[in-house]
Write an enzyme that holds these catalytic residues in place. Structure first.
Site, short mmCIF file in Angstrom:
data_model
loop_
_atom_site.label_atom_id
_atom_site.label_comp_id
_atom_site.label_asym_id
_atom_site.label_seq_id
_atom_site.Cartn_x
_atom_site.Cartn_y
_atom_site.Cartn_z
N ASP A 125 0.46 -1.12 -0.27
CA ASP A 125 0.30 0.26 -0.35
C ASP A 125 0.94 1.42 -0.18
O ASP A 125 1.77 1.34 0.28
CB ASP A 125 -0.63 -0.25 0.92
CG ASP A 125 -2.22 1.34 1.47
OD1 ASP A 125 -2.19 2.18 -0.21
OD2 ASP A 125 -2.47 1.39 2.02
N ASP A 335 -7.56 -7.07 2.33
CA ASP A 335 -6.59 -7.11 3.02
C ASP A 335 -7.52 -6.26 4.44
O ASP A 335 -7.57 -5.63 3.75
CB ASP A 335 -5.51 -6.39 2.90
CG ASP A 335 -5.55 -5.20 3.09
OD1 ASP A 335 -6.99 -4.35 1.72
OD2 ASP A 335 -5.25 -4.36 3.93
N CYS A 373 -11.57 -27.03 12.18
CA CYS A 373 -11.04 -26.40 11.99
C CYS A 373 -8.62 -26.95 12.14
O CYS A 373 -8.55 -27.67 13.10
CB CYS A 373 -10.41 -25.13 12.51
SG CYS A 373 -9.11 -23.93 12.16
N CYS A 375 -5.78 -25.51 12.18
CA CYS A 375 -5.06 -24.40 13.05
C CYS A 375 -3.68 -25.07 14.07
O CYS A 375 -4.75 -26.38 14.39
CB CYS A 375 -5.70 -22.92 13.02
SG CYS A 375 -6.02 -22.78 14.98
N CYS A 378 -6.41 -24.32 17.08
CA CYS A 378 -7.75 -25.53 17.63
C CYS A 378 -7.84 -27.05 17.39
O CYS A 378 -7.48 -28.24 18.07
CB CYS A 378 -8.79 -25.36 16.19
SG CYS A 378 -9.83 -23.42 16.47
N HIS A 404 -5.01 -18.78 13.98
CA HIS A 404 -6.63 -19.40 14.06
C HIS A 404 -7.19 -18.14 13.66
O HIS A 404 -7.98 -19.00 12.29
CB HIS A 404 -7.18 -19.60 15.33
CG HIS A 404 -8.70 -19.43 15.14
ND1 HIS A 404 -9.32 -20.95 14.79
CD2 HIS A 404 -9.84 -18.47 15.29
CE1 HIS A 404 -10.33 -20.34 14.22
NE2 HIS A 404 -10.75 -19.09 15.04
ZN ZN Z 1 -8.20 -22.49 14.86
#
Ligand code: ZN
Length: 441
Positions: A125, A335, A373, A375, A378, A404
């Site tokens: 940017d 974004d 999830c 990630c 999780c 997450h």
């Molecule tokens: Zn997660």
């Protein structure tokens, strides 16, 4: 009279050997290379579409969310973790990197890709938003913005030409024009003034962008020695200053302005399209205080007049429901700092709305934040432990929630792409939004 239009990256001398470069300087020759940028849309459903944006650092499947590396880093995470979460294109900020460590310093250290160890597509940017929101004592004129640094009080001038030189030094694949920002719900006259000035600044950005393509970047050796490097530091003067002056292939994106006034948004798009052959187009000045209904209405206005051959980037908008609503209105790139900023605040995104992990009700909750999830938060930890980390103010809690939230947005865009590919996007987005809005525990 305006110079003939040229598509950045289509004709370039950047891949020439030293001997060929000497020849190129002495003879009026240009060497055609394959385009470094392309966008191909597919699987359309209404205004929504799947697509692929190709850059010199690889391709990005769209619609895509770009994690924000404001200072060359996504706060609290390594670039490996961002890639592991599914991030393919990141955004960095010219204003922050210009002030610290300096765009010439970044360039001398190998450019932003090498400096931050990110080999994938990258966008910078211009920092217009930061100049208008962070800098102190700013004065805006037709020439540009004079402002006092929020870091050390030093004075700086941000002109369209200076911003192009900064973003050319940083070396991201996609760079943004300098535009004038005003409050989200400004009256018609003020919005028109800023929109028209942004168009004039775009023309100056384009001219400087082309000049650098033609003449090369400012000599690094001299500047680094004379102005940038404090005394006593090892030299960063490149081995081959001539080769180093050649700017990397980049695409300049214009920014649609016009506040919440439909006629100004249409005029902005018309002015942009009349001013060059662009590789993409951004929509700015939204999510700055106006209602969501107004924001969505402006997206529909822009969608109707922006050619479908161009990738559309909605700047600074990144709450989960805004992403899905944006894709429905033809947006390809997003974004926002929300995933990491909300994560630091203890707020987690889930398919059932936002969850505040500090709440006492999570004290004995053995479930992960989001069932299924993938990630690191999780798959490994339950809510009770993550809550404990936040209550105890442990750093790991911030990192886990940031990871997450980032994963959640990237997965949402992945699911949107899959739904588009399978022809089920309308139904998918309806039920996704209904579930998200019904939650919010
Ligand atoms: Zn997660």
């Amino acid at each position: 009279m305006r110079e003939p239009e040229r598509i950045p990256g289509e004709v370039s001398t950047r891949k020439l050997s030293g001997l060929e470069q000497q020849l190129a300087r002495s003879l009026p020759i240009v060497v055609s290379t394959p385009p470094d940028f392309s966008f191909r849309g597919s699987h359309e459903q209404g205004a929504a579409r799947r697509g692929e944006l190709v850059t010199p650092h690889g391709a990005v499947e769209t619609p895509a969310f770009m994690p924000v590396a404001t200072q060359g880093t996504i706060k609290g995470l390594s670039m490996d973790e961002v890639a592991g979460a599914g991030g393919r294109m990141v955004l960095s900020n010219a204003y922050h990197l210009y002030l610290r460590p300096g765009d010439m310093m970044v360039r001398a250290l190998g450019g932003l890709h090498a400096f931050a160890r990110w080999d994938g597509p990258m966008l910078t940017d211009s920092g217009g938003f930061q100049v208008f929101s962070l800098a102190k004592l700013r004065t805006v004129s037709e020439g540009g913005v004079v402002f006092r640094s929020h870091l050390d009080g030093s004075m700086h001038e941000y002109s369209p030409e200076a911003v192009m030189r900064i973003e050319r030094n940083l070396g991201a694949d996609v760079i943004m024009q300098l535009d004038e920002l005003i409050a989200g719900q400004s009256a018609l006259a003020a919005s028109r003034g800023a929109m028209e000035r942004s168009l004039r600044w775009l023309e100056r950005c384009r001219a400087e962008f082309d000049r650098i393509e033609r003449d090369g970047r400012a000599p690094l050796g001299l500047t680094m020695t004379d102005a940038v490097l404090p005394a006593g530091l090892p030299s960063l003067v490149p081995a081959d200053p001539d080769a180093e002056r050649v700017a990397p292939p980049q695409a300049l994106f214009p920014i649609v302005q016009g506040g919440t006034h439909a006629e100004l948004r249409r005029a902005s798009v018309a002015g942009i399209l009349g001013g060059g052959n662009w590789r993409g187009i951004a929509i700015g000045g939204l999510s700055v205080g106006e209602s969501k209904a107004d924001m969505y209405a402006m997206l529909e206005v822009c969608e109707a007049v922006i050619p479908r051959s161009l990738p559309r980037y909605l700047m600074g908008v990144g709450f989960p429901d805004d992403l899905v609503e944006g894709v429905r209105r033809g947006i390809d790139l997003f974004d926002c700092v929300a995933p990491t900023r909300m994560g630091r605040d203890g707020t987690a995104f889930t398919p059932d709305g936002k969850v505040q992990i500090r709440k006492g009700s999570h004290r004995t909750d053995r479930r992960p934040l989001v069932e299924g999830c993938g990630c690191p938060c999780c798959t490994r930890y339950d809510r009770a432990y993550v809550r404990h980390l936040f209550v105890a103010e442990e750093m790991l809690g911030l990192r886990l929630l940031a990871l997450h939230n980032l994963t959640f947005l990237l997965d949402t865009m992945r699911d949107a792409r899959a739904a588009l590919r399978g022809g089920s996007f309308d139904g998918w987005s309806d039920s996704w939004l209904a579930r998200y809005r019904a939650g919010g525990r």
